[in-house]
Design an enzyme around this catalytic site. Structure first.
Site, PDB file in Angstrom:
ATOM      1  N   GLN A 196       5.432   2.641  -0.780  1.00  0.00           N
ATOM      2  CA  GLN A 196       6.724   2.075  -0.799  1.00  0.00           C
ATOM      3  C   GLN A 196       7.632   3.136  -1.248  1.00  0.00           C
ATOM      4  O   GLN A 196       6.945   4.332  -1.801  1.00  0.00           O
ATOM      5  CB  GLN A 196       6.928   1.297  -2.128  1.00  0.00           C
ATOM      6  CG  GLN A 196       6.189   1.491  -3.289  1.00  0.00           C
ATOM      7  CD  GLN A 196       6.390   0.352  -4.451  1.00  0.00           C
ATOM      8  OE1 GLN A 196       7.097  -0.532  -4.132  1.00  0.00           O
ATOM      9  NE2 GLN A 196       5.974   0.510  -5.464  1.00  0.00           N
ATOM     10  N   ILE A 236       0.862  -1.048  -0.056  1.00  0.00           N
ATOM     11  CA  ILE A 236       0.119   0.129  -0.067  1.00  0.00           C
ATOM     12  C   ILE A 236       0.858   1.253  -0.188  1.00  0.00           C
ATOM     13  O   ILE A 236       0.459   2.281  -0.034  1.00  0.00           O
ATOM     14  CB  ILE A 236      -0.788   0.110   1.214  1.00  0.00           C
ATOM     15  CG1 ILE A 236      -0.215  -0.088   2.474  1.00  0.00           C
ATOM     16  CG2 ILE A 236      -2.088  -1.103   1.233  1.00  0.00           C
ATOM     17  CD1 ILE A 236      -1.098   0.087   3.697  1.00  0.00           C
ATOM     18  N   ASP A 267       4.411  17.179  11.014  1.00  0.00           N
ATOM     19  CA  ASP A 267       4.274  16.937   9.733  1.00  0.00           C
ATOM     20  C   ASP A 267       2.779  16.729   9.244  1.00  0.00           C
ATOM     21  O   ASP A 267       2.460  15.649   8.702  1.00  0.00           O
ATOM     22  CB  ASP A 267       5.058  15.604   9.239  1.00  0.00           C
ATOM     23  CG  ASP A 267       5.492  15.643   7.786  1.00  0.00           C
ATOM     24  OD1 ASP A 267       5.323  16.774   7.409  1.00  0.00           O
ATOM     25  OD2 ASP A 267       5.951  14.760   7.481  1.00  0.00           O
ATOM     26  N   PHE A 324      12.466   4.287   1.988  1.00  0.00           N
ATOM     27  CA  PHE A 324      12.409   3.977   3.361  1.00  0.00           C
ATOM     28  C   PHE A 324      12.064   2.532   3.448  1.00  0.00           C
ATOM     29  O   PHE A 324      12.597   1.837   4.431  1.00  0.00           O
ATOM     30  CB  PHE A 324      11.397   4.663   4.102  1.00  0.00           C
ATOM     31  CG  PHE A 324      10.119   4.406   3.629  1.00  0.00           C
ATOM     32  CD1 PHE A 324       9.545   3.410   4.322  1.00  0.00           C
ATOM     33  CD2 PHE A 324       9.474   4.876   2.765  1.00  0.00           C
ATOM     34  CE1 PHE A 324       7.983   3.103   3.762  1.00  0.00           C
ATOM     35  CE2 PHE A 324       7.975   4.503   2.541  1.00  0.00           C
ATOM     36  CZ  PHE A 324       7.395   3.693   2.872  1.00  0.00           C
TER      37      PHE A 324
END
EC number: 2.7.11.1
Length: 485
Positions: free
Chosen positions: A29, A27, A142, A32
């Protein structure tokens, strides 16, 4: 667990994740790692698992993220943490799965503009989440549409605490410049004279920007390169809706109070609960969000199915040979997955502090919405111990924070499992599937970089701002704003 420090080992379950979870679908990518939906084979619960490589001892940000998730499990407005596992040097953070994906997914995959009622309903729940975080001395740092997840139950939940901060005490302030450029507050980029940092009011600014993002499908200044944005935000007037007359006075006022350039004059999250716009959103919050998610899921499912088919077709044409994908003669900066040559001035890199690898986030003069602006970190503290960048270096950093890939994001579950659009994995174990997805991601990334370099024109435009960047640099070593003046 050789690469895990002692304090973090206490957070990790001793159970074998291979025996507990079965991967269903990717879901998300990025550099990281990978986020997958998995099924718990014991209770058949579907969860989301973030897979991260553990290299070196850069575990402080992960430790902090896990600590925050553990401390917020009782809050219904924050994505729930289920546990943490390690297998073959891969860290797996298990969280609840939100079947509606992020607000950004809904806007982009369904190509819709949210209604004011939907925006109010979502903002009410975000504010409730911020009330909980701030009362527990946690700064999210964030806030944006890509970090707000929703589900069919009509719940909106804050996610992605990779760059969050825990305050030592109520009066303590932060100095690290962190966040996503377009959503960053003026005082985070350039603290006013006499100020010793910023506090939870920085999240309130980001909330106001997120309100505009939901109304207009993008944050203010999104046409600008993110490097330039950090020079512009502290010195321009606070943004407003492009056409205020299209929206209610209450919504306009909500944005105005959140985007007060004087941080101490912004309302707290608790204050915002009493704002007319938020009170209006509270009235039918869950039914409004639930209806939105239910309506969007079929379109999102079709979007993902087509994307999966396109990727499978591309792989069939290219073959599965990956032997040469990381070859080439270009010199790499320490551990970098991109070449230091051929990058335009103003190119941004996102640095994975877990793997110490860098990938191109956005090149000068381009507008790439797939990474949603990335996450920016600049450490003003002199005791910076980061091994990926020295003190005073400006980087765009993963630091454990998910940068969403619009084309690969949150997939929906059908009765009995996932639809035929699911990503096909090589390998059978969790780790093998993780490695398979990393290869696919890195292959696509390198192909994109090669294409970009071939198309690159030798242009020199406006990004050489006052404060001075070294021509051709990919990592900048000056503060985003001269704070000594």
């Amino acid at each position: 667990m050789d690469n895990v420090d002692k304090t973090m080992k206490s957070e990790i379950s001793e159970e074998d994740p291979e025996q507990l979870f079965r991967v269903l679908e990717v879901i998300g990518q990025g550099s990281f790692g990978v986020v997958c939906t998995c099924i718990n084979t014991v209770n058949n619960e579907v969860v989301a698992i973030k897979f991260l490589e553990m290299e070196g001892e850069e575990n402080s940000s992960l430790k902090k993220e896990i600590t925050i998730l553990k401390n917020t499990v009782r809050c219904p407005y924050i994505v729930k943490y289920h546990g943490c596992y390690i297998k073959e040097n891969n860290l797996m953070i298990v969280m609840e799965y939100c079947d509606g994906g992020s607000i950004l997914d809904i806007m982009q995959m369904c190509s819709i503009t949210l209604t004011e009622a939907q925006i109010a309903a979502i903002l009410y729940q975000i504010v409730e989440g911020l009330v909980y975080l701030h009362s527990n001395k946690i700064l999210h740092r964030d806030i944006k549409a890509g970090n707000v997840l929703v589900n069919k139950l009509g719940q909106a939940k804050l996610a992605d605490f990779g760059v969050s901060a825990i305050l030592v005490n109520t009066g303590f302030k932060q100095k690290t410049v962190v966040g996503s450029p377009y959503w960053m507050s003026p005082e985070v980029i350039s603290p006013p004279k006499g100020s010793n940092g910023y506090d939870s009011k920085a999240d309130i600014w980001s909330l106001g920007i997120t309100a505009i993002e939901m109304a207009e499908s993008k944050p203010p200044l999104f046409n600008l390169n993110p490097v330039k944005v950090i020079f512009v935000i502290p010195f321009r007037q606070a943004p407003t809706l492009e056409v205020p007359g299209n929206w209610s006075p209450e919504f306009n006022d909500f944005i105005s109070v959140c985007l007060n350039k004087e941080a101490d004059k912004r309302p707290s999250a608790v204050d915002l609960l009493n704002h007319p716009f938020i009170k209006k959103g509270k009235e039918h919050s869950q039914p409004t969000i639930s209806e939105m998610v239910e309506q969007c899921i079929p379109t999102m499912k079709e979007y993902r199915r087509k994307k999966a088919e396109e990727e499978e077709a591309e792989e069939a044409e290219e073959g599965d040979d990956y032997d040469d994908v990381n070859g080439g003669g270009d010199e790499r900066q320490h551990g970098s997955s991109v070449s230091s040559a051929g990058l335009q001035k103003g190119t941004l890199l996102k640095i994975n502090t877990i793997t110490q690898r860098a990938t191109v986030m956005r090149e000068d003069g381009t507008e790439d919405t797939s990474n949603n602006g990335g996450t920016f970190i600049y450490n003003n503290n002199n005791n910076n111990s980061s091994k990926t960048s020295s003190s005073g270096t400006v980087v765009f950093s993963k630091n454990g924070s998910i940068i969403k890939n619009d084309d690969d994001d949150d997939d929906d579950i059908e009765e009995g499992g996932f639809d035929s659009g699911s990503v096909v994995f090589k390998g059978s174990t969790l780790v093998e599937k993780f490695e398979s997805m990393k290869l696919k991601y890195n292959k696509r990334r390198q192909q994109q970089e090669s294409s970009d370099e071939e198309d690159e024109e030798d242009e020199d435009d406006e990004d050489d701002e006052e404060g001075g960047f070294d021509s051709g640099s990919v990592v900048y070593t000056k503060s985003p704003v001269n704070q000594d003046d």
